[in-house]
Design a protein around this motif. Structure first.
Motif, PDB file in Angstrom:
ATOM      1  N   SER A   1      25.298  19.303  -4.474  1.00 16.85           N
ATOM      2  CA  SER A   1      24.358  20.210  -5.108  1.00 16.85           C
ATOM      3  C   SER A   1      25.073  21.494  -5.523  1.00 16.85           C
ATOM      4  CB  SER A   1      23.185  20.493  -4.159  1.00 16.85           C
ATOM      5  OG  SER A   1      22.147  21.173  -4.823  1.00 16.85           O
ATOM      6  N   ASP A   2      24.646  22.656  -5.025  1.00 21.55           N
ATOM      7  CA  ASP A   2      25.255  23.925  -5.411  1.00 21.55           C
ATOM      8  C   ASP A   2      26.725  24.002  -5.004  1.00 21.55           C
ATOM      9  OD1 ASP A   2      24.737  26.574  -6.609  1.00 21.55           O
ATOM     10  OD2 ASP A   2      25.231  27.330  -4.611  1.00 21.55           O
ATOM     11  N   SER A   3      27.117  23.247  -3.993  1.00 22.90           N
ATOM     12  CA  SER A   3      28.520  23.228  -3.559  1.00 22.90           C
ATOM     13  C   SER A   3      29.440  22.650  -4.624  1.00 22.90           C
ATOM     14  CB  SER A   3      28.665  22.421  -2.267  1.00 22.90           C
ATOM     15  OG  SER A   3      27.815  22.912  -1.252  1.00 22.90           O
ATOM     16  N   THR A   4      28.871  22.008  -5.644  1.00 22.61           N
ATOM     17  CA  THR A   4      29.681  21.464  -6.735  1.00 22.61           C
ATOM     18  C   THR A   4      30.573  22.536  -7.342  1.00 22.61           C
ATOM     19  OG1 THR A   4      28.062  19.739  -7.262  1.00 22.61           O
ATOM     20  CG2 THR A   4      29.581  20.371  -9.016  1.00 22.61           C
ATOM     21  N   ALA A   5      30.103  23.786  -7.392  1.00 23.55           N
ATOM     22  CA  ALA A   5      30.919  24.874  -7.939  1.00 23.55           C
ATOM     23  C   ALA A   5      32.230  24.999  -7.172  1.00 23.55           C
ATOM     24  CB  ALA A   5      30.145  26.189  -7.890  1.00 23.55           C
ATOM     25  N   LEU A   6      32.181  24.822  -5.849  1.00 24.70           N
ATOM     26  CA  LEU A   6      33.390  24.916  -5.031  1.00 24.70           C
ATOM     27  C   LEU A   6      34.247  23.666  -5.177  1.00 24.70           C
ATOM     28  CD1 LEU A   6      31.898  26.516  -1.782  1.00 24.70           C
ATOM     29  CD2 LEU A   6      32.864  27.648  -3.805  1.00 24.70           C
ATOM     30  N   HIS A   7      33.614  22.495  -5.255  1.00 24.58           N
ATOM     31  CA  HIS A   7      34.366  21.261  -5.494  1.00 24.58           C
ATOM     32  C   HIS A   7      35.212  21.400  -6.761  1.00 24.58           C
ATOM     33  CE1 HIS A   7      32.670  18.585  -2.435  1.00 24.58           C
ATOM     34  NE2 HIS A   7      31.470  19.035  -2.737  1.00 24.58           N
ATOM     35  N   VAL A   8      34.572  21.808  -7.849  1.00 24.88           N
ATOM     36  CA  VAL A   8      35.256  21.894  -9.137  1.00 24.88           C
ATOM     37  C   VAL A   8      36.394  22.910  -9.058  1.00 24.88           C
ATOM     38  CG1 VAL A   8      35.007  22.566 -11.563  1.00 24.88           C
ATOM     39  CG2 VAL A   8      33.264  21.142 -10.476  1.00 24.88           C
ATOM     40  N   TYR A   9      36.137  24.060  -8.464  1.00 21.60           N
ATOM     41  CA  TYR A   9      37.166  25.095  -8.397  1.00 21.60           C
ATOM     42  C   TYR A   9      38.362  24.636  -7.562  1.00 21.60           C
ATOM     43  CZ  TYR A   9      39.458  29.572  -7.736  1.00 21.60           C
ATOM     44  OH  TYR A   9      40.399  30.574  -7.724  1.00 21.60           O
ATOM     45  N   LEU A  10      38.096  24.103  -6.375  1.00 23.96           N
ATOM     46  CA  LEU A  10      39.194  23.713  -5.493  1.00 23.96           C
ATOM     47  C   LEU A  10      39.983  22.537  -6.055  1.00 23.96           C
ATOM     48  CD1 LEU A  10      37.368  24.091  -2.063  1.00 23.96           C
ATOM     49  CD2 LEU A  10      39.194  25.551  -2.962  1.00 23.96           C
ATOM     50  N   GLN A  11      39.315  21.644  -6.775  1.00 25.04           N
ATOM     51  CA  GLN A  11      40.030  20.524  -7.395  1.00 25.04           C
ATOM     52  C   GLN A  11      40.838  20.985  -8.598  1.00 25.04           C
ATOM     53  OE1 GLN A  11      36.972  17.630  -8.260  1.00 25.04           O
ATOM     54  NE2 GLN A  11      36.306  17.593  -6.132  1.00 25.04           N
ATOM     55  N   THR A  12      40.228  21.818  -9.443  1.00 23.03           N
ATOM     56  CA  THR A  12      40.872  22.238 -10.684  1.00 23.03           C
ATOM     57  C   THR A  12      42.044  23.176 -10.419  1.00 23.03           C
ATOM     58  OG1 THR A  12      38.767  22.037 -11.875  1.00 23.03           O
ATOM     59  CG2 THR A  12      40.492  23.352 -12.917  1.00 23.03           C
ATOM     60  N   VAL A  13      41.853  24.135  -9.536  1.00 20.18           N
ATOM     61  CA  VAL A  13      42.860  25.171  -9.310  1.00 20.18           C
ATOM     62  C   VAL A  13      43.894  24.747  -8.271  1.00 20.18           C
ATOM     63  CG1 VAL A  13      43.213  27.564  -8.579  1.00 20.18           C
ATOM     64  CG2 VAL A  13      41.233  26.969  -9.992  1.00 20.18           C
ATOM     65  N   TYR A  14      43.443  24.030  -7.227  1.00 18.43           N
ATOM     66  CA  TYR A  14      44.327  23.745  -6.095  1.00 18.43           C
ATOM     67  C   TYR A  14      44.592  22.260  -5.849  1.00 18.43           C
ATOM     68  CZ  TYR A  14      43.694  28.673  -4.987  1.00 18.43           C
ATOM     69  OH  TYR A  14      43.670  30.045  -5.044  1.00 18.43           O
ATOM     70  N   GLY A  15      43.946  21.394  -6.598  1.00 17.56           N
ATOM     71  CA  GLY A  15      44.189  19.973  -6.438  1.00 17.56           C
ATOM     72  C   GLY A  15      43.606  19.361  -5.174  1.00 17.56           C
ATOM     73  N   TRP A  16      42.622  20.029  -4.574  1.00 17.49           N
ATOM     74  CA  TRP A  16      42.037  19.505  -3.337  1.00 17.49           C
ATOM     75  C   TRP A  16      41.300  18.195  -3.587  1.00 17.49           C
ATOM     76  CZ3 TRP A  16      39.520  23.036   0.847  1.00 17.49           C
ATOM     77  CH2 TRP A  16      40.467  23.963   1.308  1.00 17.49           C
ATOM     78  N   GLN A  17      41.262  17.370  -2.550  1.00 22.22           N
ATOM     79  CA  GLN A  17      40.394  16.200  -2.504  1.00 22.22           C
ATOM     80  C   GLN A  17      39.215  16.543  -1.595  1.00 22.22           C
ATOM     81  OE1 GLN A  17      43.318  13.395  -1.053  1.00 22.22           O
ATOM     82  NE2 GLN A  17      43.733  12.643  -3.107  1.00 22.22           N
ATOM     83  N   THR A  18      37.997  16.303  -2.067  1.00 21.24           N
ATOM     84  CA  THR A  18      36.804  16.740  -1.351  1.00 21.24           C
ATOM     85  C   THR A  18      35.826  15.582  -1.212  1.00 21.24           C
ATOM     86  OG1 THR A  18      35.708  17.491  -3.387  1.00 21.24           O
ATOM     87  CG2 THR A  18      37.118  19.090  -2.247  1.00 21.24           C
ATOM     88  N   VAL A  19      34.713  15.831  -0.537  1.00 23.35           N
ATOM     89  CA  VAL A  19      33.712  14.784  -0.339  1.00 23.35           C
ATOM     90  C   VAL A  19      32.346  15.285  -0.800  1.00 23.35           C
ATOM     91  CG1 VAL A  19      32.520  13.294   1.319  1.00 23.35           C
ATOM     92  CG2 VAL A  19      34.962  13.786   1.610  1.00 23.35           C
ATOM     93  N   HIS A  20      31.773  14.573  -1.759  1.00 26.06           N
ATOM     94  CA  HIS A  20      30.386  14.809  -2.176  1.00 26.06           C
ATOM     95  C   HIS A  20      29.502  14.154  -1.115  1.00 26.06           C
ATOM     96  CE1 HIS A  20      26.652  14.123  -4.469  1.00 26.06           C
ATOM     97  NE2 HIS A  20      27.057  15.099  -5.273  1.00 26.06           N
ATOM     98  N   GLY A  21      28.990  14.988  -0.206  1.00 23.42           N
ATOM     99  CA  GLY A  21      28.214  14.455   0.916  1.00 23.42           C
ATOM    100  C   GLY A  21      27.139  15.424   1.341  1.00 23.42           C
ATOM    101  N   THR A  22      26.209  14.942   2.133  1.00 19.46           N
ATOM    102  CA  THR A  22      25.034  15.729   2.484  1.00 19.46           C
ATOM    103  C   THR A  22      25.391  16.921   3.361  1.00 19.46           C
ATOM    104  OG1 THR A  22      22.739  15.519   3.204  1.00 19.46           O
ATOM    105  CG2 THR A  22      24.412  14.505   4.600  1.00 19.46           C
ATOM    106  N   MET A  23      24.554  17.946   3.285  1.00 23.51           N
ATOM    107  CA  MET A  23      24.761  19.153   4.056  1.00 23.51           C
ATOM    108  C   MET A  23      24.129  19.032   5.445  1.00 23.51           C
ATOM    109  SD  MET A  23      25.290  20.305   0.764  1.00 23.51           S
ATOM    110  CE  MET A  23      23.719  20.649   0.025  1.00 23.51           C
ATOM    111  N   LEU A  24      24.545  19.944   6.322  1.00 26.36           N
ATOM    112  CA  LEU A  24      24.118  19.872   7.719  1.00 26.36           C
ATOM    113  C   LEU A  24      22.630  20.144   7.895  1.00 26.36           C
ATOM    114  CD1 LEU A  24      27.274  21.577   9.162  1.00 26.36           C
ATOM    115  CD2 LEU A  24      26.531  19.259   9.701  1.00 26.36           C
ATOM    116  N   GLU A  25      22.048  20.991   7.066  1.00 23.73           N
ATOM    117  CA  GLU A  25      20.601  21.248   7.179  1.00 23.73           C
ATOM    118  C   GLU A  25      19.804  19.968   6.985  1.00 23.73           C
ATOM    119  OE1 GLU A  25      18.559  23.709   7.896  1.00 23.73           O
ATOM    120  OE2 GLU A  25      19.910  25.421   8.061  1.00 23.73           O
TER     121      GLU A  25
END
Length: 363
Positions: free
Chosen positions: A126-150
């Motif tokens: 959801s809103d965390s997509t902004a961080l996924h895109v930034y960390l992948q684009t700028v730093y090459g991170w691998q991330t997980v699109h997954g549910t939040m703790l709430e």
């Protein structure tokens, strides 16, 4: 087949370096329930992980929209990206994560290098997509699109989806495999595919909002995944048109549409034929598929729905098939297989993709 992580191993692997999974919980977006913070700790401990959950991430009254002030959330995010944790897990989506990007951009060079070297696992959607895109684009991170703790502690997500996500985060799952359904384009059928690429993407609204920025999303050479909630079919079509005109899909290998829900959409009509919400969304997808040179698919149970299965992003992925063909509907089924984010250097926690004749579409 959709909805399950496969290849779960009891092979002694935990996170990427074989050590205990250390989770840092952040709240970069909206505010959840402060009473749930202890439930976060219990859930993570019960799953065999260590938990760092600071009570200050939720501060009532600090901001009318977000979990805390921009300054606090940015400083907390920076610390989480460079501390001793191995996983950064978002507490909740909503709004506000994109406001933290300017703070990350303004970091001194040495801090940026630490983020680049750390390469942790970010979990959220959801809103965390902004961080996924930034960390992948700028730093090459691998991330997980997954549910939040709430969602997990409140029981608003399917337990099987949670178990699959935990298996990925703890390194007990080497990969996930899901079924894709083709979206027919004017009767044209997708033939045999042997596609090897990486999956990137997330929430469509946040992806579109990144366009034109210094870290704008681009799908060239990638399998683009998109999902969204509370959309109107006409606004969805407008967004897809904008993304095409902005060149976001130029060079993409495929597009996969996840869960999409319609906001307060009554029964509509097209050429005097009544259409349900799903039919209107499907119509938009079909009209999109006609205009692009790559295959377009749908996948169930990833996005804003009770079933929200995990999807590793920016890791090796394959699409192979068809495994089934429905002559009545003209749709075919393919298998999407996506590697976990951990590369354990021979500890058998990540697969080596089978060599293909090309990195593109094989017919």
């Amino acid at each position: 087949m959709s909805g399950a992580a496969d290849d779960i191993k009891n092979n002694g692997c935990s996170d990427g370096d074989g050590s205990t999974v250390r989770v840092r919980v952040i709240a970069p977006s909206s505010m959840g329930k402060p009473s749930n913070l202890e439930a976060f700790r219990r859930f993570l401990r019960d799953a065999g992980m260590t938990a760092h959950v600071d009570d200050s991430i939720y501060r009532a009254g600090a901001d009318p929209f977000y979990a805390n002030t921009d300054q606090f959330r940015a400083a907390d995010l920076e610390d989480a990206l460079t501390d001793g944790s191995t996983v950064v897990w978002c507490a909740l989506g909503g709004e506000g994560a994109s406001r933290l990007i300017p703070y990350l951009e303004a970091l001194p060079r040495d801090q940026k290098q630490r983020i680049r070297d750390t390469r942790k696992t970010l979990v959220g959607y959801s809103d965390s997509t902004a961080l996924h895109v930034y960390l992948q684009t700028v730093y090459g991170w691998q991330t997980v699109h997954g549910t939040m703790l709430e969602m997990i502690v409140s029981g608003t997500v399917d337990r099987k989806s949670v178990d699959a996500l935990v298996a990925l985060v703890t390194g007990r799952s080497e990969r996930v495999s899901y079924e894709l359904r083709t979206i027919p384009a004017d009767g044209l059928r997708v033939g045999w595919l042997s596609l090897w690429s990486k999956v990137v993407g997330g929430n469509l609204t946040l992806i579109e909002n990144s366009l034109g920025t210094s870290c704008g999303f681009r799908g060239d050479g990638k399998i683009v995944f998109l999902e969204d909630v509370n959309v109107q079919p006409y606004s969805l079509e407008r967004s897809l048109d904008h993304m095409k005109l902005a060149g976001m899909f130029d060079g993409a290998m495929a597009v996969v549409f996840g869960s999409f829900t319609v906001k307060e959409q009554p029964m509509g009509s097209c050429n005097d034929a009544s259409l349900s919400d799903d039919q209107m969304i499907t119509l938009v997808f079909r009209r999109f598929a006609v205009t692009v040179p790559f295959p377009v698919f749908r996948i169930d149970g990833i996005g804003h729905s009770f079933v929200n299965d995990p999807l590793p992003l920016n890791t090796e992925a394959t699409v192979v098939g068809p495994t089934r063909v429905d002559d009545v509907t003209g749709t075919s089924t393919y298998i999407l297989t996506v590697d976990n984010v951990y590369n354990t250097n021979g500890q058998n926690c990540s697969r080596q993709p089978a060599p293909l004749e090309s990195a593109g579409v094989g017919v």
